[in-house]
Design a protein around this motif. Sequence first.
Motif, mmCIF file in Angstrom:
data_model
loop_
_atom_site.group_PDB
_atom_site.id
_atom_site.type_symbol
_atom_site.label_atom_id
_atom_site.label_comp_id
_atom_site.label_asym_id
_atom_site.label_seq_id
_atom_site.Cartn_x
_atom_site.Cartn_y
_atom_site.Cartn_z
ATOM 1 N N ASP A 90 0.863 -1.175 0.000
ATOM 2 C CA ASP A 90 0.000 0.000 0.000
ATOM 3 C C ASP A 90 0.905 1.233 0.000
ATOM 4 O OD1 ASP A 90 -1.635 2.176 0.669
ATOM 5 O OD2 ASP A 90 -3.037 0.891 1.748
ATOM 6 N N ILE A 91 0.772 2.076 -1.017
ATOM 7 C CA ILE A 91 1.656 3.240 -1.153
ATOM 8 C C ILE A 91 1.597 4.136 0.084
ATOM 9 C CG2 ILE A 91 2.198 5.246 -2.600
ATOM 10 C CD1 ILE A 91 0.620 3.757 -4.856
ATOM 11 N N LEU A 92 0.428 4.193 0.706
ATOM 12 C CA LEU A 92 0.252 5.088 1.858
ATOM 13 C C LEU A 92 1.004 4.603 3.095
ATOM 14 C CD1 LEU A 92 -3.523 6.066 1.652
ATOM 15 C CD2 LEU A 92 -1.564 7.575 1.372
ATOM 16 N N THR A 93 1.169 3.298 3.246
ATOM 17 C CA THR A 93 1.737 2.777 4.492
ATOM 18 C C THR A 93 3.101 2.118 4.326
ATOM 19 O OG1 THR A 93 0.534 0.697 4.162
ATOM 20 C CG2 THR A 93 -0.556 2.404 5.476
ATOM 21 N N ALA A 94 3.436 1.667 3.129
ATOM 22 C CA ALA A 94 4.694 0.929 2.935
ATOM 23 C C ALA A 94 5.885 1.887 2.866
ATOM 24 C CB ALA A 94 4.613 0.089 1.667
ATOM 25 N N ASP A 95 7.066 1.340 3.156
ATOM 26 C CA ASP A 95 8.310 2.118 3.129
ATOM 27 C C ASP A 95 8.887 2.055 1.717
ATOM 28 O OD1 ASP A 95 10.483 3.558 3.901
ATOM 29 O OD2 ASP A 95 11.262 2.099 5.333
ATOM 30 N N LEU A 96 8.371 2.918 0.823
ATOM 31 C CA LEU A 96 8.735 2.909 -0.594
ATOM 32 C C LEU A 96 9.412 4.228 -0.967
ATOM 33 C CD1 LEU A 96 5.310 1.629 -2.010
ATOM 34 C CD2 LEU A 96 7.268 0.236 -1.348
#
Length: 823
Positions: A90-96
Motif C-alpha cells: 500500500d503506497i500510503l503505508t509501505a516504506d517505498l
Amino acid sequence: SDAGSSVEEMEFNWDEYLEDTGAIAAPHGSFKHVDTSLQNGFAPGMKLEVAVKSDQNTYWVATIITTCGQLLLLRYDGYGEDRKADFWCDILTADLHPIGWCQQNKKILKVPEGIKDKIPDQEEFLQRVLKGACSAPANLLEGLHRGKNPLDLIAPGSRLELQNTRDSLEAWIVTVVENIGGRLKLRYEGLEDLDKFDQWLFYLDPFLHQVGWAAQHGYSLQPPSAIRSLRSEADWQEILKKVKEEEEESSVPTDLFKDKPVIGVHSFSEGMKLEAVDPMAPFVISPATVLKVYNDKYFMIEIDDLRAERASSQRYVCHRNSAGIFPVQWSLKNGLHLSPPPGYPGQDFDWADYLKQCGAEAAPQSCFPLLSSDHGFKENMKLEAVNPVDPEEVCIATVTKLKDSYLWLQLEGSKKPVPECIVSVESMNIFPVGWCETNGYQLRPPRKAIVNKQKKIAVVQPEKQILSSRTVHDGLKNQELNSSDSVVINGKYCCPKIYFNHRCFSGPYLNKGRIAELPQSVGPGNCVLVLKEVLTLLINAAYKPSRVLRELQLDEEAAWHGHGETLKAKYKGKSYRATVEVVRTADRVADFCRKTCIKLECCPNLFGPQMVLDKCSENCSVLTKTKYTHYYGKRKNKRIGRPPGGHSNLEVAMKKPNKRRKRRKHFFVHKKKRSSASVDNTPAGSPQGSGAEEEDDQDESELSHSLAQDRDKRKRKLRTFSFSDDENKPPSPKDIKMEVAEKLQLDSNPLEWSVADVVRFLKSTDCAPLARIFLDQEIDGQALLLLTLPTVQECMDLKLGPAIKLCHHIERVKLAFYQQFAN
C-alpha cells in the motif's frame, strides 16, 4: 410519479436485468477513458527502493509488476521470472522510495536472504539492472500526493480553464462542483450558486485545461457570451484577479492531463461541406459547412439551415479528431439517412445538386481520421450513457446499430423520451456496466425494472434459499468498507486487467481454439464484475460448459471470503446455473485466478493480472498432459478452497418443468465424488473423454453406488498407507526422516495422503496445535500442496507468525514432493 420512480431505482440490479433481457454487457476494455482514469501514475516495469521485510533497516530494488489504485504488486530484483515472492504494498503505508533515495539518505541497500546466492556481486548487479531503468515518480511516493489516485486531486473547489466551443476560441475559468469518477460538474467562475449554465465534462476532454493554459497558448480569458451580460466588465476583471491570487491553492497538477488526446493538425478550409452530428443534439446526421478556420488546430462548423427567418444557428468549434464529422456521402455509403437542411426543397437530398447549388466543394477524405470497427462493441450490448438532453442523467443504454467507429444508442429510463443517440466509440459520455454504482452515482433504471424482477424465477438450493446477488452484495459491501484489512479504494474500481495468456496450457476442460479467440484482456474495473466476465468467457470456451460450471461452483456450506455470483451455462439445449465465489478486492485477484486455473487443471498462468510475454514461468509448454495434471490436476474429491460438504448449487433449468426434472434434480445437488484412480485426464468433450452427458444422465441409484465404491477405495488405500492407522500415534522416524538441513524424506507421495495422514504429519512438527484445523477443514495431501501463505492466513484465520511457521513445513513437504515424486 417521482415516488414511484425512486422505488424502481432502489430495486434495479444489473445482473438481474441482463439475465431478464438476455443481453450482455459491453466489455470494460472498450472504454479507454475509464481505463485511463484508473491509472495511478505508476506503471509496470518502474523500479523503486523498498524496505526488506526481514530487516526493516535495509532496502532493495523492486520492480512494479502491476498496479491497482493505491496498491502495487512488487517483485525484488533478482527473482527473475519467479512469481512466488511477489507481494502487495500500500503506497500510503509501505516504506517505498524512488531510485537513489538510499544513497541520498545514507541507507543500506542489501540483497534479501532469499536471493543472496543468486547475486554474488551486489554492485555489479545493481549497475546492470538500473541501467536505463525508469524510477517510480518521487512526487507520488512522498509529500501531499503520496498514494493518491491522480484523479482524486481534482477535488470540489479546484479550478480549470474551459474553452468556449459554441462561438469562439476564448476560454474562461470553471470551478469543479463535483467529481464523479473523473466526470466533472463545472460551474463558470463568477456565477456562484447559479447552476443554470453548469456543464458536465470528463476530465480528459480536449477542451478542458489546467489554469494558465490560455495565456501559454495565446488565447484570451473571457466569459462566454451566454453569461457575459450577468456581470459588468469591472466585475469580471475583479473575478479574474481573485482567481490569479488563489491560483496556487486551487490549481490541479499539470501531469494529470498528460493522457489527454493529442490534437493534430487539420487541413480543412473555409466553405468546405461535410456531414455532421450536432454534439448538443446527436440524433441526426446533417449537411454542414466549415464556417471559420482559427488556426492549424481548430475550426468552426455550422449545421446548414436554408431558412431565411432562422433566429439562431447551430455552430461549434472542432479539431481534426472531433467526433461526429464525416465526409460527404458517408451516410449514403453506410445506408444511413441524411437529414436535409431545414428549408431544403423536397425530401430527396442529393449531394451533387446541393454542392452545385451552393457553389461549394466537399471536404476531401484526407481531412478526416480513419474510422475503425475494432472496438469490442456489438449490437444489443448494454452500457451506461449520458443523456445529451439532460447531462445530469446517466441512463441504461442499448447498442441498436454500429457503423465504423459509431454507435446508435437507445436510452432507457430517461425522464423524457429521447431519440436514438449517435456517439463515437471513443466518446467520454459512455461508461461500462456498473460504473455508476461503483462511483456512487444514481443510474436511471428502466421503468419496468420491478416488473422484470417479479417475473424472475428464483433459484433455490435444497432446504436453503439462495440469497439474491444483490442482497449478498449489499451485505458484503458494508462489511468490506468497514473492514480494517479492506483494500477497496474509496469504493472505486480496484481490479487490475486480467490477461488471457493464450500460449499457456489450456487443460482438459477448455477448448484451445476457443481460448485463442478470447480478448487479450478484461478490465480494469470492479472486481466482482471483471471476474464474473472472465469466468463467463471461460465457461463459454469449454468443451462442455456445464462441466466447467460444476468445477467452479461454490459449495453450499463454504465459508464465503468473497462474493457469490450466479453464472450460467448452456449445453445440448439445457441451461445450467450455479453460484460461484469471486473475490472483491485487488490483493486477492492474483491468488483467485491461480486457484481457478488449478481447479480447471490448466496452467496457473492461463489467465491472471500478469501478462505472459515470451515464456511461461510454469514451463507448461514442455509438460505432457499426464505430467501436467499430475502437478495441477484433481486427484481426489477434496480440493483447496472447497470446505467439507458434498452439496452444490448447480442446477439445471429446463424450459418445460416436469416430473422427470424433479426426479433428476437431486443429481445436480450433489457432486459426483471420484477417487484418484478414477480421474479421467482426457479433454472433456473429446470422444475419449468421460462424457458430461453420461454423468448428467446417471440416475440417483447409480450415483449412490459410485459414492459407496469411492468410500471403500479410500478405506482400502488408508490401510495400505505407510503411516499408522492410529491417528494419535506420531509417525515413526522410519516414515518421515528429517535431516539436519531440515530436508524431508517421504516414504509415500503426499498427493495420496488422506486427511488423517496430513494430521499425523503436522503432529510431528512444532505446529501440532494446528492439526485440529486441518482435521475440521478436511485438508488432504493434495490440498496441503496447494496451500500458500495468503491462503493459510485467509482460510485458517492465523496471525502472520504462526502462518509463516506452518508454511515453512508445507514448503518442506512441497520440496520433498518435487524431488522424490514429481518425475
